[in-house]
Design an enzyme around this catalytic site. Structure first.
Site, PDB file in Angstrom:
ATOM      1  N   ILE A  29       1.126  -1.284   0.398  1.00 24.28           N
ATOM      2  CA  ILE A  29      -0.140   0.196   0.021  1.00 24.28           C
ATOM      3  C   ILE A  29       0.652   1.016   0.355  1.00 24.28           C
ATOM      4  O   ILE A  29       0.203   2.766  -0.227  1.00 24.28           O
ATOM      5  CB  ILE A  29      -0.644   0.052   0.909  1.00 24.28           C
ATOM      6  CG1 ILE A  29      -2.007  -1.418   0.746  1.00 24.28           C
ATOM      7  CG2 ILE A  29      -1.690   1.557   1.578  1.00 24.28           C
ATOM      8  CD1 ILE A  29      -2.655  -1.607   2.560  1.00 24.28           C
ATOM      9  N   ASP A  58      11.412   2.292   5.543  1.00 23.01           N
ATOM     10  CA  ASP A  58      11.850   1.510   5.234  1.00 23.01           C
ATOM     11  C   ASP A  58      12.085   0.909   5.978  1.00 23.01           C
ATOM     12  O   ASP A  58      13.928   1.398   6.160  1.00 23.01           O
ATOM     13  CB  ASP A  58      11.669   0.908   3.567  1.00 23.01           C
ATOM     14  CG  ASP A  58      10.775  -0.143   3.556  1.00 23.01           C
ATOM     15  OD1 ASP A  58       9.395  -0.798   4.490  1.00 23.01           O
ATOM     16  OD2 ASP A  58      11.762  -1.290   3.245  1.00 23.01           O
ATOM     17  N   ASP A 116      14.032   1.768  11.610  1.00 24.35           N
ATOM     18  CA  ASP A 116      13.459   0.353  12.348  1.00 24.35           C
ATOM     19  C   ASP A 116      12.190   1.079  12.925  1.00 24.35           C
ATOM     20  O   ASP A 116      12.917   1.861  14.529  1.00 24.35           O
ATOM     21  CB  ASP A 116      14.001   0.226  13.130  1.00 24.35           C
ATOM     22  CG  ASP A 116      13.450  -1.073  13.954  1.00 24.35           C
ATOM     23  OD1 ASP A 116      12.629  -0.820  14.504  1.00 24.35           O
ATOM     24  OD2 ASP A 116      14.204  -1.871  15.471  1.00 24.35           O
ATOM     25  N   TYR A 161      -1.403  -9.865  16.051  1.00 25.53           N
ATOM     26  CA  TYR A 161      -2.063  -8.783  15.009  1.00 25.53           C
ATOM     27  C   TYR A 161      -2.945  -8.578  15.229  1.00 25.53           C
ATOM     28  O   TYR A 161      -3.375  -6.944  15.520  1.00 25.53           O
ATOM     29  CB  TYR A 161      -1.652  -9.705  13.344  1.00 25.53           C
ATOM     30  CG  TYR A 161      -2.398  -8.975  12.726  1.00 25.53           C
ATOM     31  CD1 TYR A 161      -1.139  -8.151  12.176  1.00 25.53           C
ATOM     32  CD2 TYR A 161      -3.226  -8.673  11.677  1.00 25.53           C
ATOM     33  CE1 TYR A 161      -1.656  -6.691  10.600  1.00 25.53           C
ATOM     34  CE2 TYR A 161      -3.619  -8.202  10.995  1.00 25.53           C
ATOM     35  CZ  TYR A 161      -2.683  -7.231  10.487  1.00 25.53           C
ATOM     36  OH  TYR A 161      -2.543  -6.314   9.789  1.00 25.53           O
ATOM     37  N   LYS A 176      -3.118  -3.944  16.017  1.00 24.77           N
ATOM     38  CA  LYS A 176      -4.671  -3.642  15.850  1.00 24.77           C
ATOM     39  C   LYS A 176      -5.578  -2.536  15.910  1.00 24.77           C
ATOM     40  O   LYS A 176      -5.686  -1.595  15.739  1.00 24.77           O
ATOM     41  CB  LYS A 176      -4.450  -3.615  14.071  1.00 24.77           C
ATOM     42  CG  LYS A 176      -3.875  -4.171  13.461  1.00 24.77           C
ATOM     43  CD  LYS A 176      -2.970  -3.337  13.050  1.00 24.77           C
ATOM     44  CE  LYS A 176      -1.700  -3.111  11.448  1.00 24.77           C
ATOM     45  NZ  LYS A 176      -1.175  -2.149  11.038  1.00 24.77           N
ATOM     46  N   THR A 215      -9.003  -7.703   3.353  1.00 20.95           N
ATOM     47  CA  THR A 215      -7.995  -8.934   2.206  1.00 20.95           C
ATOM     48  C   THR A 215      -7.439  -8.027   0.940  1.00 20.95           C
ATOM     49  O   THR A 215      -7.737  -8.009   0.282  1.00 20.95           O
ATOM     50  CB  THR A 215      -8.548 -10.661   1.701  1.00 20.95           C
ATOM     51  OG1 THR A 215      -8.763 -11.041   3.271  1.00 20.95           O
ATOM     52  CG2 THR A 215      -7.920 -11.223   1.065  1.00 20.95           C
TER      53      THR A 215
END
Length: 255
Positions: free
Chosen positions: A21, A40, A67, A161, A165, A193
């Site tokens: 994304i 990144d 990081d 996970y 979130k 998804t």
């Protein structure tokens, strides 16, 4: 409060993945004239992307290794951004990791790694960038959640996970309240998804039926669809929206 000017600079974490994304969003924003800080773990990849987008679209762009789970790394990366680009107007926290480990098999190290990157990483990046937004009286922050946070997991990722979130969503709502008086909005985008590598690699033909069975629209979402929503939320027209979670999930969860 200062007046917002026309120069827009966005910081995007997790911008390196070739199918992610973040990279799609970077391309859209470059096309629209945004200056970009692409962050990144792999500095080489985002430096190359930044150079390409700058050359193609006449913008300023910088690729920086970071990081996000490490406070000193975040501080160093954002300092480089502040020194090399016009003032930041938007932060998009995309970088994250997934985990398919079932709860009964989950160990503390996995739990802490996922929470550290997804939740603490979002906190560290936002805490480092937010004072500048507040001081300038204008800013946009978007956090990336997941339908897993609302459904208790997903087809691929499981409890740690989902918890990470969920933390992102609650954190963003809280700071939305605190920073709204300063001209800063904070919102969350919550995809289901999407065909990216965070789903455990490419969604191949043999994996696809399991994902599609849950989606009323009958297809996977695209990174462009998610990026378009984020682009709207960090734009000037979204100034009356804050503390919101936008589900972009093909109907897998309604409401």
């Amino acid at each position: 409060m200062t007046q917002h000017n026309a120069v827009q600079t966005a910081v995007i974490t997790g911008a390196g993945s070739t199918r992610g994304i973040g990279r799609t969003l970077a391309t859209r924003l470059a096309r629209a004239g945004w200056n970009l800080a692409l962050l990144d773990l792999d500095e080489g990849v985002v430096a190359e992307l930044a150079a390409s987008l700058a050359a193609d679209h006449g913008i300023q762009a910088l690729g920086v290794g970071v990081d996000i789970s490490d406070e000193q790394s975040v501080d160093s990366a954002v300092s480089r951004v502040e020194a090399g680009l016009p003032a930041v107007t938007a932060l998009v926290n995309i970088a994250g990791v997934s985990s398919p480990v079932p709860f009964l098999d989950l160990d503390l190290a996995t739990w802490e790694r996922v929470l550290r990157i997804n939740a603490t990483g979002t906190f560290l990046m936002t805490r480092r960038v937010m004072p500048g937004l507040v001081d300038r009286g204008y800013g946009r922050v978007v956090g990336l959640s997941s339908t897993a946070a609302q459904n208790g997991g997903g087809t691929y990722s499981k409890s740690c996970y989902a918890a990470s979130k969920g933390a992102v969503e609650s954190f963003c709502r809280a700071i939305a309240l605190e920073t709204a008086p300063y001209g800063v909005t904070v919102n969350v985008v919550s995809p289901a998804t999407i065909d990216t590598d965070i789903m455990g690699g490419r969604i191949t033909d043999d994996r696809k039926p399991a994902f599609l069975a849950q989606l009323p629209v009958g297809r996977l979402g695209t990174t462009n669809e998610v990026a378009a929503l984020i682009e709207f939320l960090i734009g000037e027209d979204a100034g009356y929206i804050t503390g919101a979670t936008y589900n972009i999930n093909g109907g897998i969860r309604i409401g």
